[in-house]
Design a protein around this motif. Structure first.
Motif, PDB file in Angstrom:
ATOM      1  N   THR A   1      35.414  41.633  43.751  1.00 63.17           N
ATOM      2  CA  THR A   1      36.597  42.498  43.792  1.00 63.17           C
ATOM      3  C   THR A   1      37.804  41.661  44.189  1.00 63.17           C
ATOM      4  O   THR A   1      37.769  40.944  45.191  1.00 63.17           O
TER       5      THR A   1
ATOM      6  N   THR B   1      37.235  45.487  40.182  1.00 65.68           N
ATOM      7  CA  THR B   1      35.870  45.027  40.439  1.00 65.68           C
ATOM      8  C   THR B   1      35.147  44.771  39.122  1.00 65.68           C
ATOM      9  O   THR B   1      35.243  45.572  38.189  1.00 65.68           O
TER      10      THR B   1
ATOM     11  N   HIS C   1      38.916  44.087  49.427  1.00 64.49           N
ATOM     12  CA  HIS C   1      38.466  43.206  48.354  1.00 64.49           C
ATOM     13  C   HIS C   1      37.794  41.998  48.977  1.00 64.49           C
ATOM     14  O   HIS C   1      37.643  41.911  50.198  1.00 64.49           O
TER      15      HIS C   1
END
Length: 473
Positions: free
Chosen positions: A285, A315, A387
């Motif tokens: 991600t 992602t 992320h």
């Protein structure tokens, strides 16, 4: 005095900084830049202010003006040590911008308190000059930074008689404050999807890299626009052939190329040999910013000077990304991509495009309402969904090379950063337009990795196939 919006206060507590290389040797460069800056300060008075940080580091605010025009712009002569023609021949390598004071004072840690909103340095070199501009991130984003450049260039070009180069609406942060802080506005019951509470992983990234600065290489890679456009055409043709109505931009394509090249470069050998079933579930991600000026209703001015971006995330399967970066090399040298690689690139780029599209007016308003109504003791908030630490930032639309600073200052030859002492994932530098003398337009990308990762990144298929190494230090 201007007030910071809650979004401004979420910005990194450092500086947006760029270096601009100009070939002008006019004797009146300094005076012209200072006279132009006087016009900018008249339009944007808080450039004379500073960012005040509370003792507990939790709260920031904009101070009253406490500086003069002379404080904002520093000048020095480096003509005995830096030759413009020589560094231009080398494509302005990052190592050329490490001279003392080439970065304006007070804009590198540790910062004073208050930390100045604005600082500039003008370094005269043999055959040109280097302008370094630093603006505190808590007052602007890269688009606002670019708007300040436009104002300054306008005043340098036309002097005090500049007309219609600035609109007071560019300063108005009201749309990000008042509507979302009135008593009858109900705060979201949970944290909006484009925010997250800062966790240990965020603090670890802020703490800096594990690598020694001596083991880091800063490099700049150039992606010709013709190659990016050809890829975009091939991918969009593939998307249409699958009966889909979507499309991707050349920016989405470039982000996908960089993402796959990063993962291939940072791949741990043992991971490549691990169980295939486990690998299929392993995802990556990344985070990237989205300018929402035009997505607001009514839209914010395109030259709005405050921060008006949010972070989103995309992602994809790690195996898809790495196999694209390694497997695509088997395609014919005469073909842009084979069918399998085109399909993978289309899927990755479409994932990026979908994430960009998901940032709409409502998602932005959810963020603003939450920030404006949250209690003062809420946990530390960070922009964007969580992320994996990879972020890809684009300054492509800043339009620096198109700015005309007038006969004295001239036009910018290159936008640069100095050699970095920290790891840095890709920043896409301002778009280089095609020139009348036949130079091809495109996009430069700056990265900083340890030597081993840098070499793998440079040798990865997406970089070797679609980019050239401009310079490295």
């Amino acid at each position: 005095m201007a007030a910071l919006s809650p979004l401004d206060k979420l910005m990194p507590r450092g500086y947006v900084r760029q270096m601009f290389c100009f070939p002008s040797t006019h004797a009146d460069i300094i005076n012209t830049l200072r006279a132009g800056l006087k016009g900018v300060v008249n339009d944007v008075p808080y450039l004379l202010s500073g960012i005040l940080t509370s003792e507990d580091q939790k709260h920031i605010s904009l101070s009253s003006p406490y500086q003069t025009l002379e404080n904002l712009c520093y000048e020095q002569d480096l003509s005995d040590t830096v030759d413009y023609a020589a560094i231009k021949t080398q494509n302005f390598p990052p190592s050329a911008f490490t001279a003392p004071k080439i970065i304006p004072p007070d804009t590198q840690p540790p910062f004073p308190n208050p930390a100045p909103v604005f600082r500039a340095s003008v370094s005269l070199v043999r055959g040109g000059f280097i302008l370094c501009l630093a603006v505190h991130h808590c007052t602007t984003d890269i688009t606002g930074f670019g708007a300040l450049l436009k104002i300054w260039a306008s005043y340098c070009r036309t002097g005090a008689s500049a007309v219609a180069r600035f609109d007071p609406s560019w300063l108005d942060r009201g749309a990000l404050i008042e509507r979302h802080s009135i008593p009858d506005v109900i705060a979201p019951t949970s944290i909006p999807r484009l925010l997250h509470v800062r966790g240990p992983d965020d603090y670890a990234r802020l703490a800096g890299p594990a690598s020694s600065p001596n083991d880091l290489r800063t490099g700049i890679f150039f992606f010709p626009q013709t190659k990016l456009q050809a890829l975009k055409h091939a991918v969009n043709k593939h998307i249409a052939s699958q009966g889909n109505a979507g499309w991707v931009s050349s920016g989405d394509i470039l982000t996908a190329l960089l993402w796959s090249a990063i993962l291939a470069a940072e791949q741990v050998p043992s991971a490549a040999e691990s169980d295939a079933t486990t690998n299929q579930r392993d995802t990556s991600t990344i985070g990237f910013p989205v300018n929402f000026r035009s997505r607001f209703s009514p839209p914010l001015p395109l030259n709005y000077l405050g921060a008006a971006f949010v972070m989103t995330a995309a992602t994809a399967l790690r195996t898809d990304l790495i196999s694209f970066a390694t497997g695509a090399a088997s395609s014919s040298d005469h073909a842009l991509l084979d069918f399998t690689s085109t399909s993978k690139l289309a899927e990755i780029a479409s994932t990026i495009r979908a994430s960009l599209r998901s940032v709409d007016e409502q998602s932005v308003r959810d963020i603003l309402t939450y920030l404006n109504t949250a209690s003062s003791d809420h946990p530390p908030i960070t922009l964007g969904p969580r992320h994996d630490g990879i972020s890809i930032v684009s300054w492509a639309d800043q339009a620096v090379y198109e700015l005309d600073w007038g006969d004295t200052v001239g036009r910018c030859d290159a936008v640069r950063w100095p050699k970095l002492a920290n790891k840095r994932y890709p920043i896409i530098l301002p778009r280089i337009p095609s020139s009348t003398n036949g130079d091809e337009g495109g996009l430069e990308v700056i990265v900083s990795f340890n030597t081993q990762v840098f070499f793998k990144f440079e040798q990865s298929w997406p970089i070797k196939k679609f980019a050239t190494t401009r310079c490295c230090s």
